[in-house]
Design a protein around this motif. Structure first.
Motif, mmCIF file in Angstrom:
data_model
loop_
_atom_site.group_PDB
_atom_site.id
_atom_site.type_symbol
_atom_site.label_atom_id
_atom_site.label_comp_id
_atom_site.label_asym_id
_atom_site.label_seq_id
_atom_site.Cartn_x
_atom_site.Cartn_y
_atom_site.Cartn_z
ATOM 1 N N VAL A 91 1.225 1.012 1.419
ATOM 2 C CA VAL A 91 -0.090 0.471 1.728
ATOM 3 C C VAL A 91 -0.141 -0.965 1.232
ATOM 4 O O VAL A 91 0.052 -1.216 0.037
ATOM 5 C CB VAL A 91 -1.205 1.306 1.076
ATOM 6 C CG1 VAL A 91 -2.573 0.742 1.455
ATOM 7 C CG2 VAL A 91 -1.094 2.762 1.502
ATOM 8 N N THR A 92 -0.390 -1.891 2.146
ATOM 9 C CA THR A 92 -0.411 -3.301 1.774
ATOM 10 C C THR A 92 -1.715 -3.658 1.073
ATOM 11 O O THR A 92 -2.685 -2.897 1.107
ATOM 12 C CB THR A 92 -0.266 -4.196 3.013
ATOM 13 O OG1 THR A 92 -1.489 -4.121 3.776
ATOM 14 C CG2 THR A 92 0.891 -3.765 3.889
ATOM 15 N N GLY A 95 -4.733 -3.319 2.989
ATOM 16 C CA GLY A 95 -5.177 -1.973 3.322
ATOM 17 C C GLY A 95 -4.468 -1.336 4.484
ATOM 18 O O GLY A 95 -4.766 -0.213 4.875
ATOM 19 N N LYS A 96 -3.513 -2.027 5.061
ATOM 20 C CA LYS A 96 -2.814 -1.495 6.219
ATOM 21 C C LYS A 96 -1.708 -0.552 5.759
ATOM 22 O O LYS A 96 -1.005 -0.836 4.789
ATOM 23 C CB LYS A 96 -2.215 -2.641 7.031
ATOM 24 C CG LYS A 96 -1.646 -2.227 8.364
ATOM 25 C CD LYS A 96 -1.178 -3.443 9.135
ATOM 26 C CE LYS A 96 -0.499 -3.012 10.421
ATOM 27 N NZ LYS A 96 0.047 -4.145 11.174
ATOM 28 N N SER A 97 -1.581 0.571 6.462
ATOM 29 C CA SER A 97 -0.539 1.523 6.098
ATOM 30 C C SER A 97 0.154 2.023 7.352
ATOM 31 O O SER A 97 -0.489 2.219 8.382
ATOM 32 C CB SER A 97 -1.123 2.698 5.319
ATOM 33 O OG SER A 97 -2.213 3.269 6.012
ATOM 34 N N THR A 98 1.443 2.212 7.253
ATOM 35 C CA THR A 98 2.237 2.698 8.379
ATOM 36 C C THR A 98 2.897 4.011 7.986
ATOM 37 O O THR A 98 3.595 4.063 6.979
ATOM 38 C CB THR A 98 3.310 1.667 8.767
ATOM 39 O OG1 THR A 98 2.665 0.440 9.107
ATOM 40 C CG2 THR A 98 4.125 2.160 9.950
ATOM 41 N N PHE A 99 2.632 5.045 8.765
ATOM 42 C CA PHE A 99 3.244 6.354 8.540
ATOM 43 C C PHE A 99 4.538 6.464 9.342
ATOM 44 O O PHE A 99 4.574 6.094 10.504
ATOM 45 C CB PHE A 99 2.315 7.476 9.005
ATOM 46 C CG PHE A 99 1.179 7.771 8.080
ATOM 47 C CD1 PHE A 99 0.143 6.880 7.912
ATOM 48 C CD2 PHE A 99 1.138 8.971 7.375
ATOM 49 C CE1 PHE A 99 -0.915 7.160 7.064
ATOM 50 C CE2 PHE A 99 0.079 9.265 6.523
ATOM 51 C CZ PHE A 99 -0.943 8.359 6.370
#
Lengths: 109, 113
Positions: A91-92, A95-99
């Motif tokens: 999670v950057t 607030g961006k998150s990549t699954f």
């Protein structure tokens, strides 16, 4: 964006510890490491997260490598209810998150 | 008990229809997210919002738009639904940008015929 790599599947016996690995070699200094799990027909459920130090909560422990390029989720005593897909995500700060695809954990009785 | 709710569990629409997926959270969270989940592709971030009237593109924003008029509500809009938008859509919220857990809704399975 930084990506994570996990094994597609793992098996464990009930009552035994499980170590789920995750590689994130392109992690940046401010990215948090989060773990979620997803049971069939449900939304993902939070398990644990950390930044630099190892973390413990009632569900699991998170061991973070010193260089932060990998981490391990530890379930101390697997139960049948722990069978799920486990996602390791970064999670950057924004607030961006990549699954990724996650690890499917099978627990055998 | 904290909650993220989504307006429908199952939805069937026709190609070309305008589709609204609604998400409401009762935790006063700043950040809200829309993902889609497809077999073999995991969860992919469509859009997220870190404040009312603010939005940021995720990894796959094409074909979608969002609206956040109130803090507790985040809507995903498919302006003209297409069959390749058939998927499971998951909404989530989180208090701050990165350091807290993300709460997910139960998902909406959308089928576009």
């Amino acid at each position: 964006d930084a990506k994570t790599t996990q094994p597609n599947s793992m098996e464990s016996n009930e009552e035994e510890p499980v170590h789920l690995p995750c590689n994130h070699s392109t992690i940046s200094g401010t990215d948090y490491i989060h773990w979620y799990r997803q049971l069939p027909s449900q939304g993902p459920e939070y398990v644990i997260h950390g930044l630099t130090s190892n973390v413990n909560n009632r569900m699991a422990s998170l061991a973070i490598a010193e260089d932060r390029k990998s981490s391990t989720l530890i379930l101390h005593r697997a139960t049948l209810r722990d069978a799920a897909v486990y996602y390791c995500i970064l999670v950057t700060n924004a607030g961006k998150s990549t699954f990724g695809d996650g690890t499917t954990l099978t627990v055998k009785p | 008990d904290v909650k993220v709710t989504q307006s429908s569990r199952y939805l069937v629409k026709r190609t070309g229809e305008k589709v609204f997926l609604e998400c409401v959270q009762d935790m006063d969270h700043e950040n809200m997210f829309w993902y889609r989940q497809d077999p073999g592709l995991g969860l992919r971030l469509i859009y997220f919002s870190y404040d009312v009237k603010m939005k940021e593109k995720g990894d796959i924003p094409e074909g979608y738009s969002v609206s956040r008029e109130k803090k507790e509500r985040f809507s995903l809009i498919l302006e003209s639904a297409s069959t390749n938008q058939t998927s499971m859509y998951l909404c989530a919220s989180r208090q701050d940008r990165a350091g807290n857990e993300q709460f997910f809704g139960p998902g909406t399975r959308l089928t576009v015929l």
